[in-house]
Design a protein around this motif. Structure first.
Motif, short mmCIF file in Angstrom:
data_model
loop_
_atom_site.label_atom_id
_atom_site.label_comp_id
_atom_site.label_asym_id
_atom_site.label_seq_id
_atom_site.Cartn_x
_atom_site.Cartn_y
_atom_site.Cartn_z
N ASP A 16 0.83 -1.20 0.00
CA ASP A 16 0.00 0.00 0.00
C ASP A 16 0.87 1.26 0.00
OD1 ASP A 16 -2.54 -1.32 0.11
OD2 ASP A 16 -2.15 -1.78 2.22
N ASP A 17 2.15 1.09 -0.28
CA ASP A 17 3.09 2.20 -0.30
C ASP A 17 3.31 2.70 -1.72
OD1 ASP A 17 4.20 3.61 1.80
OD2 ASP A 17 5.58 2.00 2.36
N SER A 18 3.93 3.89 -1.82
CA SER A 18 4.23 4.44 -3.14
C SER A 18 5.60 3.99 -3.63
CB SER A 18 4.17 5.97 -3.08
OG SER A 18 5.06 6.44 -2.10
N VAL A 19 6.33 3.24 -2.79
CA VAL A 19 7.65 2.76 -3.18
C VAL A 19 7.65 1.24 -3.24
CG1 VAL A 19 8.85 4.75 -2.22
CG2 VAL A 19 8.45 2.75 -0.78
N GLY A 20 8.63 0.69 -3.94
CA GLY A 20 8.72 -0.75 -4.11
C GLY A 20 9.23 -1.45 -2.86
N HIS A 21 8.63 -2.61 -2.58
CA HIS A 21 9.04 -3.42 -1.43
C HIS A 21 9.23 -4.87 -1.88
CE1 HIS A 21 8.47 -0.22 1.42
NE2 HIS A 21 7.18 -0.12 1.20
N ASP A 22 9.66 -5.69 -0.92
CA ASP A 22 9.68 -7.13 -1.15
C ASP A 22 9.51 -7.83 0.18
OD1 ASP A 22 12.46 -7.97 -0.05
OD2 ASP A 22 12.96 -6.37 -1.45
N VAL A 23 9.26 -9.12 0.12
CA VAL A 23 9.17 -9.96 1.32
C VAL A 23 10.26 -11.01 1.17
CG1 VAL A 23 7.75 -11.53 2.67
CG2 VAL A 23 6.69 -9.58 1.50
N THR A 24 11.27 -10.96 2.02
CA THR A 24 12.40 -11.87 1.91
C THR A 24 12.61 -12.58 3.24
OG1 THR A 24 13.47 -10.43 0.27
CG2 THR A 24 14.87 -12.06 1.39
N ALA A 25 12.61 -13.91 3.19
CA ALA A 25 12.81 -14.71 4.39
C ALA A 25 13.67 -15.92 4.05
CB ALA A 25 11.46 -15.17 4.95
#
Length: 99
Positions: free
Chosen positions: A46-55
């Motif tokens: 829901d952000d205006s910037v790129g994210h990721d989920v890393t585990a």
């Protein structure tokens, strides 16, 4: 498999199935969730910037690949606590506890 129910649960805590985690203001919200084995967690950017989920054991893709509106799902089949981060933003982390 299994019978699908059309019953809507209005309770704030979803049980048996899916839990949603929002990526907002450079943090995971909620940062810690508890689910049952076999449940699916869905992350939504829901952000205006790129994210990721890393585990250790699962990841959403390339660093910062998730753009606004993108989602990533992971089903947790075994009990334990699984910590994860956004590899792009230091300090942006969360955990999933599976019971």
């Amino acid at each position: 498999g299994g019978a699908a129910t059309t019953e809507e649960q209005a309770a704030p805590e979803a049980s048996g199935g899916s839990t949603e985690v929002s990526m907002k203001d450079i943090k995971f919200d909620p940062g810690e969730v508890t689910v049952n084995a076999g449940d699916t967690v869905t992350w939504v950017n829901d952000d205006s910037v790129g994210h990721d989920v890393t585990a250790d054991g699962f990841k959403s893709g390339e660093p910062g690949e998730m753009q606004n509106g993108d989602t990533f799902e992971h089903t947790f089949d075994e009990a334990g606590t699984f910590d994860y981060v956004c590899s792009v933003h230091p300090g942006m982390d969360g955990s999933v506890t599976v019971e």
